[in-house]
Design a protein around this motif. Sequence first.
Motif: not given
Length: 201
Positions: A8, A12, A19, A62-63, A66-67, A93, A110
């Motif tokens: 993970r 990232l 993603h 993710p920027s 959070t996932l 993932c 993921h």
Amino acid sequence: MTSGQLSRAGALACSGCRHACHVMLYCDTKTQLFGRIPIRHIILMQMRFDGLLGFPGGYVNPSEETLEAGLSRELLEELGVALPISAEDHVDCCHAPASSPSSTSRLITHFYVKKMEEEQIKEVEKEAASTATDHGQEVLGMVRVPLYNTKNGGGLAPFLSHSFIGNARSQLVDFLLRLDMIAPEELHKALAHSLKIHTHT
Ligand code: APR
Ligand code: MG
Ligand code: MG
């Protein structure tokens, strides 16, 4: 319990990667089909707008989030239910194959698995067909995975012969085995039969 070639954290750290997060929601059940064939588990998948079967979820940035927050946001749109997803539910993932030889942004998919109570799963099905904003648009309907094989070859084999988005089919098959939801011989029989169905249509 992330496994596989990509961690993970490693996923990232990939700069320039996109993603996508999807989840297998499931529960145990004592229900029997026709009062004699044990259904064993309810596993939720969906018929997508593009006519392909897949798991609920979608693109996450993710920027910005959070996932898991991104996946929860996608689930609210697609299922009409705010389901908390934790990093502990992250099970796999991997890099998705490039969609075209010229495609530059690589996609990392993921996968999450979340076990629920039967009542919660039924509530998700109800909301997905009524309050979910994506219902009838990006999501045409939720479907349960038939885990049994009937005497006439119905059940899992014809289900697996449909077309799936991305790596959803292999995610399903992989986790049916890893979560001990079906005996390996039974699954291999269904896989072999599903290929025969494919070649005859
Ligand atoms: N289930 C579904 N999609 C998966 C899976 C899976 N198990 N595994 C990988 N994917 C990949 C697919 O390639 C898919 O196109 O993740 C991508 C993004 O997932 P979606 O669920 O399609 O994304 P979502 O954000 O819900 O929807 C956006 O609208 O702009 C359009 O075509 C675009 O499909 C996109 C959709
Ligand atoms: Mg979506
Ligand atoms: Mg989606």
